[in-house]
Motif scaffolding. Structure first.
Motif, PDB file in Angstrom:
ATOM      1  N   TYR A 178       7.225 -32.941 -22.678  1.00  0.00           N
ATOM      2  CA  TYR A 178       8.536 -32.566 -22.137  1.00  0.00           C
ATOM      3  C   TYR A 178       8.429 -31.320 -21.283  1.00  0.00           C
ATOM      4  O   TYR A 178       7.549 -30.480 -21.504  1.00  0.00           O
ATOM      5  N   GLY A 179       9.351 -31.164 -20.371  1.00  0.00           N
ATOM      6  CA  GLY A 179       9.378 -29.919 -19.588  1.00  0.00           C
ATOM      7  C   GLY A 179      10.514 -29.929 -18.582  1.00  0.00           C
ATOM      8  O   GLY A 179      11.193 -30.946 -18.382  1.00  0.00           O
TER       9      GLY A 179
ATOM     10  N   ASP B 212      10.366 -27.385 -12.928  1.00  0.00           N
ATOM     11  CA  ASP B 212      11.087 -26.822 -11.780  1.00  0.00           C
ATOM     12  C   ASP B 212      10.072 -26.291 -10.770  1.00  0.00           C
ATOM     13  O   ASP B 212       9.044 -25.724 -11.152  1.00  0.00           O
TER      14      ASP B 212
ATOM     15  N   LYS C 119      17.738 -21.262 -20.514  1.00  0.00           N
ATOM     16  CA  LYS C 119      16.815 -21.262 -19.378  1.00  0.00           C
ATOM     17  C   LYS C 119      17.686 -21.285 -18.121  1.00  0.00           C
ATOM     18  O   LYS C 119      18.210 -22.324 -17.723  1.00  0.00           O
TER      19      LYS C 119
ATOM     20  N   SER D 232       0.190 -24.461 -24.110  1.00  0.00           N
ATOM     21  CA  SER D 232      -0.132 -23.535 -25.199  1.00  0.00           C
ATOM     22  C   SER D 232       0.877 -22.395 -25.341  1.00  0.00           C
ATOM     23  O   SER D 232       0.836 -21.641 -26.313  1.00  0.00           O
ATOM     24  N   ASP D 233       1.815 -22.268 -24.369  1.00  0.00           N
ATOM     25  CA  ASP D 233       2.857 -21.246 -24.539  1.00  0.00           C
ATOM     26  C   ASP D 233       3.776 -21.621 -25.704  1.00  0.00           C
ATOM     27  O   ASP D 233       4.563 -20.803 -26.160  1.00  0.00           O
TER      28      ASP D 233
ATOM     29  N   ARG E  51      -2.657 -23.652 -21.213  1.00  0.00           N
ATOM     30  CA  ARG E  51      -1.789 -23.464 -20.060  1.00  0.00           C
ATOM     31  C   ARG E  51      -2.635 -23.010 -18.879  1.00  0.00           C
ATOM     32  O   ARG E  51      -3.607 -22.266 -19.047  1.00  0.00           O
ATOM     33  N   THR E  52      -2.289 -23.467 -17.678  1.00  0.00           N
ATOM     34  CA  THR E  52      -2.999 -23.004 -16.484  1.00  0.00           C
ATOM     35  C   THR E  52      -2.590 -21.558 -16.225  1.00  0.00           C
ATOM     36  O   THR E  52      -1.398 -21.236 -16.254  1.00  0.00           O
TER      37      THR E  52
ATOM     38  N   ILE F  33       0.300 -19.068 -13.132  1.00  0.00           N
ATOM     39  CA  ILE F  33       1.316 -19.813 -12.383  1.00  0.00           C
ATOM     40  C   ILE F  33       2.431 -20.241 -13.326  1.00  0.00           C
ATOM     41  O   ILE F  33       2.179 -20.633 -14.458  1.00  0.00           O
TER      42      ILE F  33
ATOM     43  N   ARG G 253       9.862 -18.825  -8.543  1.00  0.00           N
ATOM     44  CA  ARG G 253      11.257 -18.506  -8.193  1.00  0.00           C
ATOM     45  C   ARG G 253      11.348 -17.097  -7.648  1.00  0.00           C
ATOM     46  O   ARG G 253      12.040 -16.840  -6.671  1.00  0.00           O
TER      47      ARG G 253
HETATM   48  N1  CTP Z   1       2.597 -25.476 -18.087  1.00  0.00           N
HETATM   49  C1  CTP Z   1       1.211 -25.288 -18.034  1.00  0.00           C
HETATM   50  N2  CTP Z   1       0.724 -24.286 -17.247  1.00  0.00           N
HETATM   51  C2  CTP Z   1       1.526 -23.479 -16.524  1.00  0.00           C
HETATM   52  C3  CTP Z   1       2.936 -23.663 -16.561  1.00  0.00           C
HETATM   53  C4  CTP Z   1       3.441 -24.697 -17.363  1.00  0.00           C
HETATM   54  O1  CTP Z   1       0.461 -25.992 -18.687  1.00  0.00           O
HETATM   55  N3  CTP Z   1       1.020 -22.515 -15.810  1.00  0.00           N
HETATM   56  C5  CTP Z   1       3.140 -26.517 -18.966  1.00  0.00           C
HETATM   57  C6  CTP Z   1       4.100 -25.997 -20.033  1.00  0.00           C
HETATM   58  O2  CTP Z   1       3.390 -25.438 -21.112  1.00  0.00           O
HETATM   59  C7  CTP Z   1       4.875 -27.249 -20.400  1.00  0.00           C
HETATM   60  C8  CTP Z   1       4.966 -27.988 -19.051  1.00  0.00           C
HETATM   61  O3  CTP Z   1       3.964 -27.413 -18.215  1.00  0.00           O
HETATM   62  O4  CTP Z   1       4.154 -28.040 -21.308  1.00  0.00           O
HETATM   63  C9  CTP Z   1       6.325 -27.845 -18.418  1.00  0.00           C
HETATM   64  O5  CTP Z   1       6.645 -26.466 -18.424  1.00  0.00           O
HETATM   65  P1  CTP Z   1       7.887 -25.761 -17.737  1.00  0.00           P
HETATM   66  O6  CTP Z   1       8.567 -24.931 -18.748  1.00  0.00           O
HETATM   67  O7  CTP Z   1       8.671 -26.741 -16.978  1.00  0.00           O
HETATM   68  O8  CTP Z   1       7.100 -24.814 -16.679  1.00  0.00           O
HETATM   69  P2  CTP Z   1       6.965 -23.243 -16.526  1.00  0.00           P
HETATM   70  O9  CTP Z   1       6.255 -22.989 -15.251  1.00  0.00           O
HETATM   71  O10 CTP Z   1       6.388 -22.649 -17.776  1.00  0.00           O
HETATM   72  O11 CTP Z   1       8.501 -22.821 -16.340  1.00  0.00           O
HETATM   73  P3  CTP Z   1       9.283 -21.438 -16.550  1.00  0.00           P
HETATM   74  O12 CTP Z   1       8.535 -20.382 -15.805  1.00  0.00           O
HETATM   75  O13 CTP Z   1      10.653 -21.710 -15.999  1.00  0.00           O
HETATM   76  O14 CTP Z   1       9.311 -21.201 -18.053  1.00  0.00           O
END
Ligand code: CTP
Length: 445
Positions: free
Chosen positions: A7-8, A11, A46, A94-95, A114-115, A118, A124
């Motif tokens: 799920y996510g 954006d 959010k 992993s967040d 998590r990458t 980014i 944004r």
């Molecule tokens: N995700 C990831 N690596 C990143 C950013 C997001 O693996 N650098 C993963 C999140 O852990 C999640 C999925 O992508 O499983 C969707 O995350 P989302 O919350 O939509 O993205 P974020 O970039 O983390 O958004 P925000 O900054 O608004 O919290």
């Protein structure tokens, strides 16, 4: 076949999302991706999601990793989906480590790395420069505003102005921002001006801010006359600036939902709106001391007029005011009766009389009721003739709720003009008009 779900919000789709979906797909044979709705994101705090749900779904689809895309609308849905779709593996970045361990009884839970460096939040901020907010006024509402603004990414409260410099200094010290002695210095340090000064100063500060090419968020009531409101909105439009009235109720998710339901026929045709807001005020406060512009209606009327104008519109046939005044001539308890071709409305406000604060919308097939504090709508009920048939609706309202209006303001500044449906220029002008009629009437009575 191993079925995986993730799920996510996705954006401003970025590399981190791409890699996450790629690895999620590799965990099994079939990948379901849940994309959150705007409402759900707002409810879970959010804020500031930039892309629409359709755009976010399109972007997930384009990766080619998702075998199926579903929409995530509420908390608790993950648990249901896992059973409904017969899921073997639930995965997220992993967040979220630990957060979804409760699903381990139903499927395997995998947290993928998590990458680095980014995120949608970072993008944004990069795409739209931080808007610096300057605050005029240092009263109670300004104190509530600062921690709320801190929760909205994309804005930063920078400085404060008060003609009494000592007040500005004390406020600035408390919140770690800059006090400005000189108003020019204040405008130079702001992109958005938040006006939280006494009502009668709004007009001049708004005008001055617009002259300095600043967007404006002004506390209610924006103005105390229609002519002034029209002039200011026209000026803002000419200068391509956003002028925004801060009635927090208008922007909170629960109130938007209540209006949506009321106006979609669930209680038939609407014939009545009664809105009441009372607050026993300290007699030494400005609200009960400013004999020109204080009093119940100028203070609380905007909240009560909001549902009336949103439901019945601005073309009323007749408006009358009734009030009980204190010794200094200020109204302590006021009722505005508004007659429309197809309905009746009442706005009741009190600073010296306590009543049951309630919003009641009556229709030909039922009614909707929201108890106090309905102006921070988090719960309402839909009733019909059969008393057993009650629909109970809750919506999250976070903190003091100012974050929602700040968010919508920011979206409008960043070009999303659709947000102004919650409180239009016409609504604000009509409110200013009613305030003006009220002040004339109070003088006469
Ligand atoms: N995700 C990831 N690596 C990143 C950013 C997001 O693996 N650098 C993963 C999140 O852990 C999640 C999925 O992508 O499983 C969707 O995350 P989302 O919350 O939509 O993205 P974020 O970039 O983390 O958004 P925000 O900054 O608004 O919290």
């Amino acid at each position: 076949m191993v079925k995986v779900i993730t799920y996510g919000t996705f954006d401003l789709f970025h590399e981190g999302h791409y890699k996450l979906l790629q690895r999620a797909r590799q965990l099994g044979d079939y990948l379901i991706v849940g994309v959150t709705t705007e409402e759900y994101d707002l409810a879970r705090g959010k804020l500031n999601v930039a892309d629409s749900l359709m755009t976010r779904i399109e972007n997930v689809k384009k990766t080619g990793f998702a075998d199926e895309i579903i929409v995530e609308e509420s908390q608790g849905q993950k648990f249901r989906d896992i059973q409904k779709y017969n899921i073997d593996i639930f995965t997220v970045g992993s967040d979220w480590v630990g957060t979804f361990d409760y699903l381990k009884d139903y499927c395997k839970v995998v947290y993928l790395d998590r990458t680095k460096n980014i995120s949608s939040t970072m993008l944004r901020i990069k795409e739209t420069p931080i808007q610096r907010i300057g605050v005029i006024g240092t009263g109670r509402i300004a104190n509530r505003f600062i921690p709320e603004a801190a929760l909205v990414s994309g804005v930063n409260t920078q400085c404060v102005y008060n003609p009494h410099f000592e007040s500005a200094e004390a406020f600035a010290r408390k919140w770690g921002i800059d006090p400005c002695r000189d108003i020019e210095e204040f405008y130079n340090a702001s992109d958005i001006v938040y006006i939280a000064s006494p009502h009668e100063t709004h007009y001049l500060y708004i005008k001055q801010s617009l002259e300095h090419n600043k967007h404006v968020l002004c506390e209610k009531p924006l103005c105390l006359s229609r002519r002034q409101a029209e002039e200011l909105f026209e000026y803002a439009k000419r200068k391509k600036l956003v002028l925004f009235e801060g009635i927090k109720t208008a922007y909170c998710p629960g109130f938007t939902k209540l209006l949506g339901m009321a106006c979609s026929g669930v209680i038939g045709s609407i014939r009545g709106v009664e809105a009441c807001f009372t607050k026993l005020e300290n007699v030494n406060h400005r609200e009960l001391k400013d004999t020109e512009y204080g009093g119940s209606f100028t203070e609380l009327g905007s909240y009560c007029l909001l549902p009336i104008l949103k439901i019945f519109g601005r073309d009323y046939e007749k408006i009358t005011f009734d009030m009980i005044k204190g010794n200094n001539g200020l109204d302590l308890y006021t009722k505005a009766h508004i007659r429309y071709a197809k309905g009746l409305a009442t706005a009741t406000c009190g600073l010296g009389v306590k009543s049951e604060g309630k919003l009641l919308v009556s229709g030909t097939e039922g009614y909707i009721v929201a108890e106090a504090p309905w102006w921070k709508t988090s719960y309402f009920e839909v009733h019909h003739e059969n008393p057993d048939e009650v629909e109970r609706i809750s919506e999250r309202f976070l903190g003091d709720g100012l974050r929602y209006e700040i968010c919508d303001l920011l979206s409008m500044i960043n070009g999303d003009t659709r947000r102004d449906f919650k409180l239009t220029r016409g609504d604000s002008e009509a409110m200013a008009d009613i305030m003006e009629l009220f002040l004339e009437e109070r003088k006469r009575m």
